[in-house]
Scaffold this active site. Structure first.
Site, mmCIF file in Angstrom:
data_model
loop_
_atom_site.group_PDB
_atom_site.id
_atom_site.type_symbol
_atom_site.label_atom_id
_atom_site.label_comp_id
_atom_site.label_asym_id
_atom_site.label_seq_id
_atom_site.Cartn_x
_atom_site.Cartn_y
_atom_site.Cartn_z
ATOM 1 C CE LYS A 122 9.058 -4.439 -7.203
ATOM 2 N NZ LYS A 122 8.445 -4.350 -5.896
ATOM 3 C CG ASP A 132 5.725 -5.339 -6.514
ATOM 4 O OD1 ASP A 132 5.139 -5.221 -5.503
ATOM 5 O OD2 ASP A 132 6.597 -6.134 -6.766
ATOM 6 C CD GLU A 182 9.101 -7.639 -4.998
ATOM 7 O OE1 GLU A 182 8.337 -7.352 -4.086
ATOM 8 O OE2 GLU A 182 10.025 -6.965 -5.044
HETATM 9 C C1 5RP Z 1 9.510 -5.891 -1.649
HETATM 10 C C2 5RP Z 1 9.101 -4.696 -2.458
HETATM 11 C C3 5RP Z 1 8.273 -3.562 -2.094
HETATM 12 O O1 5RP Z 1 7.460 -3.260 -3.026
HETATM 13 C C4 5RP Z 1 8.780 -2.304 -1.695
HETATM 14 O O2 5RP Z 1 9.681 -2.790 -0.639
HETATM 15 C C5 5RP Z 1 7.708 -1.226 -1.227
HETATM 16 O O3 5RP Z 1 7.179 -1.836 0.066
HETATM 17 P P1 5RP Z 1 5.903 -1.164 0.727
HETATM 18 O O4 5RP Z 1 4.617 -1.021 0.010
HETATM 19 O O5 5RP Z 1 5.805 -1.759 2.037
HETATM 20 O O6 5RP Z 1 6.301 0.251 1.085
HETATM 21 O O7 5RP Z 1 9.981 -4.267 -3.199
HETATM 22 O O8 5RP Z 1 10.566 -6.589 -2.007
#
Ligand code: 5RP
Length: 229
Positions: free
Chosen positions: A94, A81, A103
């Site tokens: 996050k 993630d 998540e």
């Molecule tokens: C989604 C998240 C994502 O992991 C976080 O926002 C990072 O996003 P990106 O990879 O688009 O920068 O927690 O809920």
């Protein structure tokens, strides 16, 4: 090197953590989308995926990656993630994409959490990114007052409803000096479903895309920091 190239490099490096025949936990966001696209090429080598959000489920379904019901799975060997912020101790903020509840559940079930991010996400102290807090709609105003009492400035994410029918407060202005303590404290506020601090279950591995290549930080590195405290 662009930010997307750094995200993609980190995502590709995460493939090395996917064991043959395993069920892979898949997060949400633009960095994870690069991982999902790469997973397509090896989809015959995994047993399937469990997903943290409707958005990731839909993307994987389009690519023919089998997505399993989390309630029928009891072991997630690896979870991949992204993060909005990540510290040297592998604590994260996050939920920028609003998928924090799914998540946190898949992260909790996973044996190894691999965080993939571009270098801009690495922070000495968490909190510059507004902290997402998923809230039962009935409790929105109450939780907002409680977050203000903790020193934050909560802003309702307009026009956004989570996969579970809840709202998100993005809390600005917090300096998260003790992420483990603050994560527990916010979770104990009535009406909070999940908050975006991932510290009680931090990442085990951070793959950070940089112009010089993908840097890897591990839990062993965190132990070294702890022993020098
Ligand atoms: C989604 C998240 C994502 O992991 C976080 O926002 C990072 O996003 P990106 O990879 O688009 O920068 O927690 O809920």
């Amino acid at each position: 090197m662009t930010t997307d190239e750094m995200k993609r490099a980190a995502a590709l490096a995460a493939l090395a953590y996917v064991p043959e025949g395993a069920i892979v936990g898949v997060g949400t966001g633009s960095t994870v989308n690069f991982f999902i696209d790469a997973l397509e090429a090896i989809r015959g080598r995994v047993a399937g995926a469990v997903s943290s959000s409707r958005a990731s489920t839909e993307r994987m379904a389009r690519l023919g990656i089998p997505v399993l019901d989390l309630n029928r799975v009891d072991d997630v060997p690896v979870y991949v993630d992204g993060a909005d912020e990540v510290s040297a101790r592998l604590h994260m903020v996050k939920g920028g994409g609003g998928a924090l509840t799914g998540e946190k559940i898949v992260a909790a079930m996973s044996r190894i959490f691999v965080c993939i991010a571009d270098q801009a996400k690495k922070k000495a102290v968490l909190g510059a990114f507004p902290l997402p807090v998923e809230v039962i709609p009935l409790a929105r105003a109450y939780v907002a007052r409680e977050m203000a009492a903790l020193g934050g400035r909560p802003v309702l994410r307009e026009g956004f409803v989570t996969d579970y029918g809840n709202v998100i407060l993005d809390v600005h202005g917090l300096t998260i000096a003790d992420p483990v303590e603050l994560e527990g404290r916010i979770d104990r506020i009535a009406g909070v479903v999940t908050n975006g601090i991932f510290a009680r279950r931090p990442a085990d591995v951070l793959l950070l895309g940089t112009p010089a290549g993908v840097e890897c930080l591990t839990a062993q590195h965190v132990e070294t920091l702890r022993s020098s405290d």
